[in-house]
Design a protein around this motif. Structure first.
Motif: not given
Length: 136
Positions: A1-19, A108-118
């Motif tokens: 199961m994929k990890q939910a990538l939601i803000p606030p981002f750290d280096l690991t979660s930001a890199a995973a969101k980009v990938q 990119w800017q994200f909401d609290s659910a990790g969806l991109m808003t901008h």
């Protein structure tokens, strides 16, 4: 199961969101890609302004109909809280057979659910020879 990538981002979660974004865009499935964005997401893509999932899906459908053999690579540039910036490049073959490489930056800017808003994309493009392709 994929990890939910939601803000606030750290280096690991930001890199995973980009990938995850790179992988999703390389699938070239507009309806699937659109689900990564909020219902009212706002885009600037070069000189195109797009609002909402339906417009995103239509924009991507038209884009990938024209850009054959599309291949994208994204790299994390920086991040903070609910924002990520990426460098990217992609290559594609136009309908006339000419190959192109596009380079740019996205913010990119994200909401609290990790969806991109901008999404703000600044893109430069050049023609390349088929022998100069690097993204296979």
């Amino acid at each position: 199961m994929k990890q939910a990538l939601i803000p606030p981002f750290d280096l690991t979660s930001a890199a995973a969101k980009v990938q995850r974004a790179e992988d999703l865009w390389n699938e070239q499935n507009p309806s699937k890609v659109a689900l990564a964005y909020s219902e009212d997401s706002q885009w600037r893509n070069r000189d195109h302004f797009v609002t909402g999932r339906l417009e995103i899906e239509l924009f991507l459908t038209k884009k990938w109909q024209k850009e054959r053999h599309y291949r994208l690579q994204k790299k994390l540039f920086c991040f903070a809280d609910n924002r990520i910036a990426v460098d990217f490049q992609y290559e594609y073959q136009a309908e006339d057979g000419q190959w192109h490489r596009a380079y740019g930056l996205e913010h990119w800017q994200f909401d609290s659910a990790g969806l991109m808003t901008h999404r703000e994309a600044s893109i430069n493009e050049i023609q390349i020879a088929v022998t100069d392709r690097t993204l296979f």
